[in-house]
Design an enzyme around this catalytic site. Structure first.
Site, PDB file in Angstrom:
ATOM      1  N   ASN A   1       0.833  -1.189   0.000  1.00  0.00           N
ATOM      2  CA  ASN A   1       0.000   0.000   0.000  1.00  0.00           C
ATOM      3  C   ASN A   1       0.877   1.252   0.000  1.00  0.00           C
ATOM      4  O   ASN A   1       1.965   1.279   0.575  1.00  0.00           O
ATOM      5  CB  ASN A   1      -1.027  -0.001   1.138  1.00  0.00           C
ATOM      6  CG  ASN A   1      -0.458  -0.227   2.520  1.00  0.00           C
ATOM      7  OD1 ASN A   1       0.550  -0.891   2.704  1.00  0.00           O
ATOM      8  ND2 ASN A   1      -1.131   0.315   3.520  1.00  0.00           N
ATOM      9  N   ILE A   2       0.378   2.270  -0.701  1.00  0.00           N
ATOM     10  CA  ILE A   2       1.092   3.539  -0.856  1.00  0.00           C
ATOM     11  C   ILE A   2       0.087   4.641  -0.544  1.00  0.00           C
ATOM     12  O   ILE A   2      -0.806   4.918  -1.342  1.00  0.00           O
ATOM     13  CB  ILE A   2       1.642   3.698  -2.285  1.00  0.00           C
ATOM     14  CG1 ILE A   2       2.527   2.503  -2.649  1.00  0.00           C
ATOM     15  CG2 ILE A   2       2.379   5.029  -2.431  1.00  0.00           C
ATOM     16  CD1 ILE A   2       2.854   2.402  -4.126  1.00  0.00           C
ATOM     17  N   GLU A   3       0.222   5.236   0.637  1.00  0.00           N
ATOM     18  CA  GLU A   3      -0.740   6.242   1.068  1.00  0.00           C
ATOM     19  C   GLU A   3      -0.402   7.624   0.510  1.00  0.00           C
ATOM     20  O   GLU A   3       0.738   7.890   0.111  1.00  0.00           O
ATOM     21  CB  GLU A   3      -0.786   6.304   2.597  1.00  0.00           C
ATOM     22  CG  GLU A   3      -1.348   5.050   3.208  1.00  0.00           C
ATOM     23  CD  GLU A   3      -1.393   5.087   4.722  1.00  0.00           C
ATOM     24  OE1 GLU A   3      -2.035   4.187   5.271  1.00  0.00           O
ATOM     25  OE2 GLU A   3      -0.789   5.979   5.346  1.00  0.00           O
ATOM     26  N   ASN A   4      -1.407   8.461   0.530  1.00  0.00           N
ATOM     27  CA  ASN A   4      -1.298   9.833   0.069  1.00  0.00           C
ATOM     28  C   ASN A   4      -2.096  10.686   1.040  1.00  0.00           C
ATOM     29  O   ASN A   4      -3.134  10.241   1.548  1.00  0.00           O
ATOM     30  CB  ASN A   4      -1.887   9.919  -1.350  1.00  0.00           C
ATOM     31  CG  ASN A   4      -1.695  11.247  -1.993  1.00  0.00           C
ATOM     32  OD1 ASN A   4      -2.308  12.227  -1.591  1.00  0.00           O
ATOM     33  ND2 ASN A   4      -0.869  11.277  -3.019  1.00  0.00           N
TER      34      ASN A   4
ATOM     35  N   ASN B   1      -4.081  12.930   0.499  1.00  0.00           N
ATOM     36  CA  ASN B   1      -5.450  12.899  -0.018  1.00  0.00           C
ATOM     37  C   ASN B   1      -5.811  11.417  -0.083  1.00  0.00           C
ATOM     38  O   ASN B   1      -5.522  10.746  -1.050  1.00  0.00           O
ATOM     39  CB  ASN B   1      -5.507  13.544  -1.396  1.00  0.00           C
ATOM     40  CG  ASN B   1      -6.836  13.353  -2.069  1.00  0.00           C
ATOM     41  OD1 ASN B   1      -7.738  12.720  -1.545  1.00  0.00           O
ATOM     42  ND2 ASN B   1      -6.969  13.900  -3.255  1.00  0.00           N
TER      43      ASN B   1
ATOM     44  N   GLU C   1      -3.101  -4.824  -3.283  1.00  0.00           N
ATOM     45  CA  GLU C   1      -3.636  -5.737  -4.303  1.00  0.00           C
ATOM     46  C   GLU C   1      -3.685  -5.052  -5.668  1.00  0.00           C
ATOM     47  O   GLU C   1      -3.342  -5.665  -6.687  1.00  0.00           O
ATOM     48  CB  GLU C   1      -5.044  -6.207  -3.917  1.00  0.00           C
ATOM     49  CG  GLU C   1      -5.109  -6.880  -2.567  1.00  0.00           C
ATOM     50  CD  GLU C   1      -5.393  -5.928  -1.402  1.00  0.00           C
ATOM     51  OE1 GLU C   1      -5.992  -6.383  -0.419  1.00  0.00           O
ATOM     52  OE2 GLU C   1      -5.025  -4.737  -1.475  1.00  0.00           O
TER      53      GLU C   1
END
Length: 131
Positions: free
Chosen positions: A42-45, A47, A55
């Protein structure tokens, strides 16, 4: 590739997760129909709606490398809590996977096992779009 090797690949993928907001690392290992493995994290931002899920990253990497048929998915988290793909990821999986494709969710000791069809029955599909 056996389940333990896929699990190791998914767990390794969590190490690359970018999660400064949730601090919840997720990794996925996707086995293609012809035996290749693609991982994602997972790669959060800031926003949140622009964040990428493990996945989806794995599917995106596989599809961009020319694969569009998948045999199995393993999902894990840093919590080993048997996390399942979210609804958006389930729909993405349904685009490329038959209903009987296994989805193995790491609970730390074993897997909670599902199929894509169990996770998202009556999906939006080419058939429902008249294609």
């Amino acid at each position: 590739m056996d389940d333990s090797e896929l699990l190791a690949a998914a767990r390794d993928a969590t190490e690359n997760a970018y999660v400064p907001y949730s601090e919840y690392e997720v990794g996925a290992a996707l086995l293609t129909a012809d035996g290749d493995v693609f991982t994602g994290c997972n790669i959060e931002n800031a926003n949140y709606s622009n964040s990428l899920h493990a996945e989806e990253v794995a599917v995106g990497k596989a599809v961009s490398a020319g694969h569009d048929e998948f045999a199995k998915l393993v999902v894990t988290s840093s919590e080993r809590d048997a996390v399942t793909p979210c609804g958006m990821c389930r729909q993405t999986l349904a685009e490329f996977c038959d209903d009987d494709v296994p989805v193995l969710c790491d609970d730390g000791d074993d897997f909670v096992r599902y199929t894509v069809g169990e996770l998202i029955p009556d999906t939006i599909s080419p058939a429902t779009l008249g294609k």
